[in-house]
Enzyme design. Structure first.
Site, PDB file in Angstrom:
ATOM      1  N   GLU A   1       0.816  -1.222   0.000  1.00  0.00           N
ATOM      2  CA  GLU A   1       0.000   0.000   0.000  1.00  0.00           C
ATOM      3  C   GLU A   1       0.845   1.265   0.000  1.00  0.00           C
ATOM      4  O   GLU A   1       0.320   2.353  -0.216  1.00  0.00           O
ATOM      5  CB  GLU A   1      -0.930  -0.001   1.216  1.00  0.00           C
ATOM      6  CG  GLU A   1      -1.991  -1.088   1.134  1.00  0.00           C
ATOM      7  CD  GLU A   1      -2.655  -1.373   2.483  1.00  0.00           C
ATOM      8  OE1 GLU A   1      -3.647  -2.096   2.478  1.00  0.00           O
ATOM      9  OE2 GLU A   1      -2.165  -0.897   3.519  1.00  0.00           O
TER      10      GLU A   1
ATOM     11  N   ASP B   1     -13.120  -7.314   0.742  1.00  0.00           N
ATOM     12  CA  ASP B   1     -13.839  -8.577   0.958  1.00  0.00           C
ATOM     13  C   ASP B   1     -15.146  -8.289   1.699  1.00  0.00           C
ATOM     14  O   ASP B   1     -15.368  -7.167   2.149  1.00  0.00           O
ATOM     15  CB  ASP B   1     -12.964  -9.561   1.758  1.00  0.00           C
ATOM     16  CG  ASP B   1     -12.540  -8.982   3.104  1.00  0.00           C
ATOM     17  OD1 ASP B   1     -11.460  -8.387   3.165  1.00  0.00           O
ATOM     18  OD2 ASP B   1     -13.328  -9.088   4.072  1.00  0.00           O
TER      19      ASP B   1
HETATM   20  N1  ADE Z   1      -9.137  -6.097   6.549  1.00  0.00           N
HETATM   21  C1  ADE Z   1      -9.606  -6.441   5.336  1.00  0.00           C
HETATM   22  N2  ADE Z   1     -10.599  -7.319   5.427  1.00  0.00           N
HETATM   23  C2  ADE Z   1     -10.766  -7.566   6.744  1.00  0.00           C
HETATM   24  C3  ADE Z   1     -11.615  -8.410   7.480  1.00  0.00           C
HETATM   25  N3  ADE Z   1     -12.493  -9.202   6.863  1.00  0.00           N
HETATM   26  N4  ADE Z   1     -11.502  -8.408   8.823  1.00  0.00           N
HETATM   27  C4  ADE Z   1     -10.601  -7.627   9.440  1.00  0.00           C
HETATM   28  N5  ADE Z   1      -9.765  -6.819   8.788  1.00  0.00           N
HETATM   29  C5  ADE Z   1      -9.839  -6.782   7.451  1.00  0.00           C
END
Ligand code: ADE
Length: 255
Positions: free
Chosen positions: A17, A222
Site C-alpha cells: 500500500e 472482501d
Molecule cells: N481487513 C480487510 N478485510 C478484513 C476483514 N475481513 N476483517 C478484518 N480486517 C480486514
C-alpha cells in the site's frame, strides 16, 4: 476546522500500500525506530512521513504515537483495506471513516461494553476537514483516474464496475473477520457499521489522546465472510495499492 497540513503522517498496514508512494517521494531520508522505517520526504509538495504500522491495534498505536512524538506530524492519514459489513458496500468501494470504534474492547462490568476505560467514550470521530478532503480526493480518484490506474484485467477480475465512496462508521479489532456469524454479530452490535479492519480505531484513540487531526480511508477488499481470504493478496497488489496511491496524490494536489 483543523489547520493546514504542514507535515503529513501517512500510515498503512501492508507494504504494497505504500511502495508506490515511497517511490514517488522526493528527498527521502529513512529513520528506523521500534522496528519500523519512517521514510521522510516530500510527496507532491507536502512534507510527509510514510510508515508501515504492520497489522493490528497495538502495532498501529505504537506507530502513530511515534509519528506524533518523534516526527512532529501535523495530521495523520491511515490508508488500507477493510471487509464490508453493510450490504450496499461492495468490493472495490471506498469507505472513509467519520468515526471508529474498537469492536473487541470489553471491560464490562466495570465499564459499558465497547467504552474505552477512563476515556468515557466508545466512538472516536475523525477530523471533519481532513475527512472531507480525503473523501473528495477518493471521489475524484474513482471518477477520473480509475481506468488509468487499475488495469482492465484487475477491474474485471474483481468486478469493479462503478465503485463508490461511502462515509460512516468503521470498527476495528484484533481479528480478521471471516465468518458469517461474526459478521452478523458486528452488524447487530453497531447500527450503521460500514466496514471492519484491524487498526483504525487504535489510531483514532491515540490521535484523540494527543489532539491530532486524523482520518482513515479503506478500500473494501472482501465481504468479511467465508470468502474473505480469497484473492486477498492479489487484490492488495492489483487494486488497493493503486487506490492508495491515486487517492493520496489527489489529496496532496487538493490541499
Ligand atoms: N481487513 C480487510 N478485510 C478484513 C476483514 N475481513 N476483517 C478484518 N480486517 C480486514
Amino acid at each position: 476546522m483543523s489547520q493546514q497540513i504542514t507535515r503529513l503522517g501517512l500510515v498503512s498496514a501492508l507494504h504494497q500500500e505504500q511502495a508506490g508512494l515511497i517511490e514517488a517521494m522526493q528527498g527521502k531520508q529513512t529513520v528506523t525506530r521500534g522496528m519500523r522505517d519512517y521514510v521522510c520526504g516530500s510527496l507532491w509538495g507536502i512534507e510527509t512521513v510514510c510508515v508501515l504500522s504492520r497489522i493490528g491495534k497495538v502495532a498501529a498505536a505504537a506507530t502513530v504515537a511515534t509519528l506524533i512524538e518523534r516526527f512532529g506530524v501535523s495530521h495523520i492519514v491511515f490508508t488500507g483495506v477493510a471487509g464490508a459489513v453493510d450490504s450496499d458496500v461492495q468490493i472495490g468501494d471506498i469507505v472513509v471513516a467519520d468515526a471508529l470504534v474498537q469492536h473487541d474492547i470489553d471491560a464490562t462490568p466495570l465499564f459499558p461494553r465497547h467504552e474505552v476505560p477512563l476515556l468515557g467514550q466508545s466512538h472516536f470521530a475523525t477530523d471533519v476537514h481532513l475527512t472531507e478532503m480525503l473523501a473528495g480526493a477518493a471521489n475524484d480518484f474513482l471518477g477520473h483516474d480509475l481506468d488509468a490506474s487499475v488495469p482492465a484485467q484487475d477491474r474485471d477480475r474483481f468486478r469493479l464496475s462503478s465503485p463508490r465512496v461511502y462515509r460512516g462508521l468503521i470498527a476495528s479489532g484484533d481479528q480478521f473477520i471471516h465468518t458469517a456469524q461474526r459478521h452478523r454479530e458486528l452488524k447487530a452490535a453497531f447500527p450503521g457499521l460500514l466496514a471492519v479492519e484491524m487498526e483504525g480505531a487504535a489510531v483514532a484513540q491515540v490521535c484523540f489522546e494527543f489532539g491530532m487531526p486524523f482520518s482513515v480511508i479503506r478500500t473494501i477488499s472482501d465481504g468479511a465472510n467465508e470468502a474473505s481470504p480469497h484473492d486477498f493478496m492479489q487484490f492488495i497488489d492489483g487494486v488497493a495499492a493503486r487506490y492508495a496511491f491515486g487517492t493520496v496524490k489527489r489529496l496532496c494536489a487538493a490541499r
